[in-house]
Write a protein that holds these residues in place. Structure first.
Motif, PDB file in Angstrom:
ATOM      1  N   HIS A 182      45.237   6.798   7.577  1.00 32.55           N
ATOM      2  CA  HIS A 182      44.864   6.583   8.974  1.00 32.55           C
ATOM      3  C   HIS A 182      45.977   7.060   9.892  1.00 32.55           C
ATOM      4  CE1 HIS A 182      41.539   3.286   8.590  1.00 32.55           C
ATOM      5  NE2 HIS A 182      41.561   4.050   7.501  1.00 32.55           N
ATOM      6  N   VAL A 183      45.591   7.559  11.057  1.00 31.69           N
ATOM      7  CA  VAL A 183      46.535   7.866  12.128  1.00 31.69           C
ATOM      8  C   VAL A 183      46.064   7.140  13.379  1.00 31.69           C
ATOM      9  CG1 VAL A 183      47.464   9.627  13.672  1.00 31.69           C
ATOM     10  CG2 VAL A 183      47.225  10.120  11.231  1.00 31.69           C
ATOM     11  N   SER A 184      46.947   6.333  13.944  1.00 37.25           N
ATOM     12  CA  SER A 184      46.619   5.622  15.174  1.00 37.25           C
ATOM     13  C   SER A 184      47.551   6.076  16.290  1.00 37.25           C
ATOM     14  CB  SER A 184      46.748   4.106  14.973  1.00 37.25           C
ATOM     15  OG  SER A 184      46.158   3.411  16.054  1.00 37.25           O
ATOM     16  N   VAL A 185      46.994   6.247  17.476  1.00 35.75           N
ATOM     17  CA  VAL A 185      47.766   6.686  18.640  1.00 35.75           C
ATOM     18  C   VAL A 185      47.613   5.629  19.735  1.00 35.75           C
ATOM     19  CG1 VAL A 185      48.180   8.527  20.309  1.00 35.75           C
ATOM     20  CG2 VAL A 185      47.255   9.080  18.044  1.00 35.75           C
ATOM     21  N   VAL A 186      48.738   5.117  20.204  1.00 28.69           N
ATOM     22  CA  VAL A 186      48.699   4.093  21.247  1.00 28.69           C
ATOM     23  C   VAL A 186      49.572   4.512  22.425  1.00 28.69           C
ATOM     24  CG1 VAL A 186      48.353   2.283  19.531  1.00 28.69           C
ATOM     25  CG2 VAL A 186      50.659   2.731  20.397  1.00 28.69           C
ATOM     26  N   SER A 232      38.158  -1.155   3.448  1.00 32.56           N
ATOM     27  CA  SER A 232      39.048  -0.004   3.616  1.00 32.56           C
ATOM     28  C   SER A 232      39.518   0.179   5.055  1.00 32.56           C
ATOM     29  CB  SER A 232      38.342   1.269   3.137  1.00 32.56           C
ATOM     30  OG  SER A 232      38.139   1.234   1.740  1.00 32.56           O
ATOM     31  N   GLY A 233      38.596   0.038   6.003  1.00 35.56           N
ATOM     32  CA  GLY A 233      38.965   0.216   7.404  1.00 35.56           C
ATOM     33  C   GLY A 233      40.035  -0.752   7.856  1.00 35.56           C
ATOM     34  N   THR A 234      39.955  -1.995   7.365  1.00 35.22           N
ATOM     35  CA  THR A 234      40.946  -3.002   7.760  1.00 35.22           C
ATOM     36  C   THR A 234      42.301  -2.722   7.119  1.00 35.22           C
ATOM     37  OG1 THR A 234      40.419  -4.495   5.921  1.00 35.22           O
ATOM     38  CG2 THR A 234      39.129  -4.742   7.909  1.00 35.22           C
ATOM     39  N   ILE A 235      42.285  -2.224   5.892  1.00 38.83           N
ATOM     40  CA  ILE A 235      43.544  -1.988   5.174  1.00 38.83           C
ATOM     41  C   ILE A 235      44.321  -0.839   5.794  1.00 38.83           C
ATOM     42  CG2 ILE A 235      44.523  -1.264   2.948  1.00 38.83           C
ATOM     43  CD1 ILE A 235      42.156  -2.744   1.637  1.00 38.83           C
ATOM     44  N   GLY A 236      43.622   0.222   6.160  1.00 42.54           N
ATOM     45  CA  GLY A 236      44.305   1.381   6.730  1.00 42.54           C
ATOM     46  C   GLY A 236      44.705   1.216   8.183  1.00 42.54           C
ATOM     47  N   SER A 237      43.899   0.475   8.957  1.00 46.12           N
ATOM     48  CA  SER A 237      44.130   0.447  10.405  1.00 46.12           C
ATOM     49  C   SER A 237      45.276  -0.458  10.832  1.00 46.12           C
ATOM     50  CB  SER A 237      42.846   0.022  11.129  1.00 46.12           C
ATOM     51  OG  SER A 237      42.440  -1.275  10.740  1.00 46.12           O
ATOM     52  N   THR A 238      45.384  -1.643  10.232  1.00 55.86           N
ATOM     53  CA  THR A 238      46.393  -2.603  10.703  1.00 55.86           C
ATOM     54  C   THR A 238      47.814  -2.031  10.669  1.00 55.86           C
ATOM     55  OG1 THR A 238      44.989  -4.435   9.990  1.00 55.86           O
ATOM     56  CG2 THR A 238      47.291  -4.932  10.430  1.00 55.86           C
ATOM     57  N   PRO A 239      48.287  -1.497   9.543  1.00 54.38           N
ATOM     58  CA  PRO A 239      49.650  -0.944   9.549  1.00 54.38           C
ATOM     59  C   PRO A 239      49.799   0.285  10.435  1.00 54.38           C
ATOM     60  CG  PRO A 239      48.553  -0.466   7.471  1.00 54.38           C
ATOM     61  CD  PRO A 239      47.678  -1.422   8.198  1.00 54.38           C
ATOM     62  N   ALA A 240      48.717   1.085  10.561  1.00 55.38           N
ATOM     63  CA  ALA A 240      48.807   2.276  11.415  1.00 55.38           C
ATOM     64  C   ALA A 240      48.984   1.880  12.876  1.00 55.38           C
ATOM     65  CB  ALA A 240      47.562   3.140  11.238  1.00 55.38           C
ATOM     66  N   GLY A 286      51.218   6.089  14.674  1.00 54.74           N
ATOM     67  CA  GLY A 286      51.391   5.360  13.425  1.00 54.74           C
ATOM     68  C   GLY A 286      50.565   5.978  12.310  1.00 54.74           C
ATOM     69  N   VAL A 287      51.142   6.073  11.132  1.00 52.95           N
ATOM     70  CA  VAL A 287      50.458   6.668   9.976  1.00 52.95           C
ATOM     71  C   VAL A 287      50.500   5.675   8.816  1.00 52.95           C
ATOM     72  CG1 VAL A 287      50.396   8.591   8.347  1.00 52.95           C
ATOM     73  CG2 VAL A 287      51.164   8.979  10.706  1.00 52.95           C
ATOM     74  N   SER A 288      49.372   5.513   8.150  1.00 52.15           N
ATOM     75  CA  SER A 288      49.346   4.670   6.950  1.00 52.15           C
ATOM     76  C   SER A 288      48.602   5.394   5.838  1.00 52.15           C
ATOM     77  CB  SER A 288      48.663   3.328   7.241  1.00 52.15           C
ATOM     78  OG  SER A 288      47.273   3.509   7.462  1.00 52.15           O
ATOM     79  N   VAL A 289      49.036   5.164   4.625  1.00 50.23           N
ATOM     80  CA  VAL A 289      48.369   5.676   3.422  1.00 50.23           C
ATOM     81  C   VAL A 289      48.211   4.490   2.480  1.00 50.23           C
ATOM     82  CG1 VAL A 289      48.450   7.315   1.505  1.00 50.23           C
ATOM     83  CG2 VAL A 289      49.464   7.929   3.717  1.00 50.23           C
ATOM     84  N   TYR A 290      47.038   4.325   1.911  1.00 45.20           N
ATOM     85  CA  TYR A 290      46.809   3.130   1.098  1.00 45.20           C
ATOM     86  C   TYR A 290      45.942   3.457  -0.120  1.00 45.20           C
ATOM     87  CZ  TYR A 290      41.980   3.058   2.668  1.00 45.20           C
ATOM     88  OH  TYR A 290      40.669   3.408   2.872  1.00 45.20           O
ATOM     89  N   GLN A 347      38.416  -4.589  13.215  1.00 45.47           N
ATOM     90  CA  GLN A 347      39.017  -5.837  12.739  1.00 45.47           C
ATOM     91  C   GLN A 347      40.506  -5.666  12.473  1.00 45.47           C
ATOM     92  OE1 GLN A 347      37.477  -9.031  12.308  1.00 45.47           O
ATOM     93  NE2 GLN A 347      39.675  -9.402  12.339  1.00 45.47           N
ATOM     94  N   GLY A 348      40.873  -4.541  11.870  1.00 41.96           N
ATOM     95  CA  GLY A 348      42.285  -4.296  11.582  1.00 41.96           C
ATOM     96  C   GLY A 348      43.106  -4.131  12.844  1.00 41.96           C
ATOM     97  N   ALA A 349      42.555  -3.439  13.839  1.00 40.44           N
ATOM     98  CA  ALA A 349      43.254  -3.269  15.113  1.00 40.44           C
ATOM     99  C   ALA A 349      43.426  -4.608  15.811  1.00 40.44           C
ATOM    100  CB  ALA A 349      42.476  -2.294  16.006  1.00 40.44           C
ATOM    101  N   ALA A 350      42.404  -5.457  15.707  1.00 34.00           N
ATOM    102  CA  ALA A 350      42.483  -6.788  16.322  1.00 34.00           C
ATOM    103  C   ALA A 350      43.622  -7.592  15.709  1.00 34.00           C
ATOM    104  CB  ALA A 350      41.152  -7.518  16.140  1.00 34.00           C
ATOM    105  N   GLN A 351      43.788  -7.471  14.402  1.00 37.29           N
ATOM    106  CA  GLN A 351      44.877  -8.191  13.735  1.00 37.29           C
ATOM    107  C   GLN A 351      46.233  -7.692  14.211  1.00 37.29           C
ATOM    108  OE1 GLN A 351      44.769  -7.929   9.462  1.00 37.29           O
ATOM    109  NE2 GLN A 351      46.627  -9.123   9.183  1.00 37.29           N
ATOM    110  N   ALA A 352      46.339  -6.385  14.415  1.00 34.36           N
ATOM    111  CA  ALA A 352      47.617  -5.810  14.837  1.00 34.36           C
ATOM    112  C   ALA A 352      47.946  -6.096  16.294  1.00 34.36           C
ATOM    113  CB  ALA A 352      47.593  -4.296  14.614  1.00 34.36           C
TER     114      ALA A 352
END
Length: 400
Positions: free
Chosen positions: A251-255, A353-361, A85-89, A294-299
């Motif tokens: 952000h780039v997230s790998v799951v 910033s960390g929460t904004i980028g991580s949740t959508p990623a 997942g990739v997000s730009v904010y 926190q952002g990952a927890a929300q997702a």
């Protein structure tokens, strides 16, 4: 297949408008700007280099290699599928209040007391404010005390809302410290019987002397003692910011998603959050790490749920899922600095910033892992139950 279709559509669009295909692929990102940029909806951003943050995070994550691994897993029919997942904010910080006050007092033993309306709340303000004051005055960190919260002593302040602490409260301390040095220079010139313009401030020794004669100097303690009858050596400043700032990042997230159970596991998370000039890298990374968690927890986990009668069924931490270190990988933070011209420190906010980028990623990574099965959306949080249910739905429709 979906990605290839998008690429072909972009190439066709580029040909129609006579643009290079690579330029079209970035057309939704404003090109680098170091002067204020007015958007189509009337908001004015301070500075930005959105493409650079995306380039850095993709390179750090080795995006091409990740896509190759994903393709290999899909081809093999692996139970555990990879999602990227990739997000730009871009966000706004310090938008709710433009002013902050600070006061600095030098005691007769050469110590400094910083009075601030920006209370610490565990965000490293004591360390940061001491660093700012020390950088201007040369007084060592262990000789600087920070006082907050006592309304009889502390100047009026706006608090910590909206990631405004450093760029308003910290800048107020920075400005006050600079003005304190200039005030002290005038008093030192009088004590040294010299012209003010001939007096030099030696930050290393934290003392004032006439240019060319460093042996005869006046310390902060000397000046404070000399001014004791006149109220001491004190500087109070009201700082008014030029306006809000606009941090940005990518952000780039790998799951990894277990297609038999629906369980999601975070493998990597790479973040490039630009908060302007960095004062303390350790504090910066702490803010980013906490935000990503926190952002990952929300997702992935956090949700308030109710029964059919409207009674909360997640009323305590025995029922409410929250994230811990066991569910998280070691985050990879990529540094980038684009100083803002809207305050003397060049600093922007970093608190959210960390929460904004991580949740959508993270959310996008989960969907991406299952895209080849026909999955296009799963409501947050993407719990194992929801992921498994969506997989079963697609199977029933003959999509996998």
């Amino acid at each position: 297949e979906a990605t290839a279709a998008i690429e072909r559509a972009m190439d066709m669009f580029a040909a129609e408008i006579g643009k290079d295909a690579a330029e079209v692929r970035r057309i939704n990102l404003i090109p680098k700007f170091l002067e204020p940029h007015a958007t189509a909806i009337g908001q004015t951003y301070d500075v930005g280099d959105y493409e650079e943050s995306l380039d850095r995070v993709l390179a750090a994550a080795d995006y091409t290699k990740l896509r190759a691994e994903q393709a290999a897993r899909r081809a093999s029919g692996s139970v555990k599928q990879l999602g990227i997942g990739v997000s730009v904010y871009v966000e706004i910080t310090a938008g709710s209040s433009a002013g902050e006050a600070a006061k600095i007092e030098v005691t007769q033993d050469g110590r400094a007391i910083v009075y601030t309306g920006t209370s610490p709340h565990g965000q490293g303000h004591v360390t940061a404010w001491s660093m700012i004051a020390s950088d201007q005055t040369g007084i060592p960190l262990d000789k600087i005390d920070v006082v907050w919260g006592d309304t009889d002593l502390v100047p009026k302040g706006g608090g910590t809302m909206g990631s405004r602490s450093l760029q308003q409260g910290g800048v107020a301390v920075h400005v006050a410290a600079g003005e304190l040095v200039e005030q002290a220079r005038k008093h030192a010139a009088r004590l040294l019987e010299a012209n003010e313009e001939d007096v030099v401030f030696d930050k290393e020794s934290a003392s004032f002397h006439v240019a060319g004669t460093p042996a005869v100097a006046k310390s902060w303690a000397d000046l404070s003692i000399a001014l004791a009858k006149d109220g001491g050596l004190v500087q109070e400043t009201d700082y008014v910011a030029q306006g809000a700032t606009f941090p940005f990042g990518a952000h780039v997230s790998v799951v990894e998603v277990d297609t038999e159970t629906g369980q999601v596991k975070m493998l990597r998370h790479v973040a490039c959050d630009d908060a302007g000039k960095v004062l303390n890298p350790l504090l910066l990374e702490g803010q980013i790490h906490g935000g990503i968690a926190q952002g990952a927890a929300q997702a992935l986990l956090e949700e308030v749920r109710y029964d059919g009668d409207g009674n909360p069924i997640t009323s305590n931490f025995a029922d409410y899922a929250f994230i811990s270190a066991a569910e998280l990988p070691s985050f990879e933070v990529i540094h980038m600095e684009t100083p803002t011209p809207r305050n003397p420190l060049g600093a922007k906010g970093i608190g959210e910033s960390g929460t904004i980028g991580s949740t959508p990623a993270v959310q996008s990574a989960v969907i991406d892992a299952l895209a080849h099965l026909g999955v296009r959306h799963i409501d947050m949080p993407t719990t194992a139950e929801r992921v498994w249910s969506e997989i079963q739905k697609q199977k029933a429709q003959g999509n996998s």
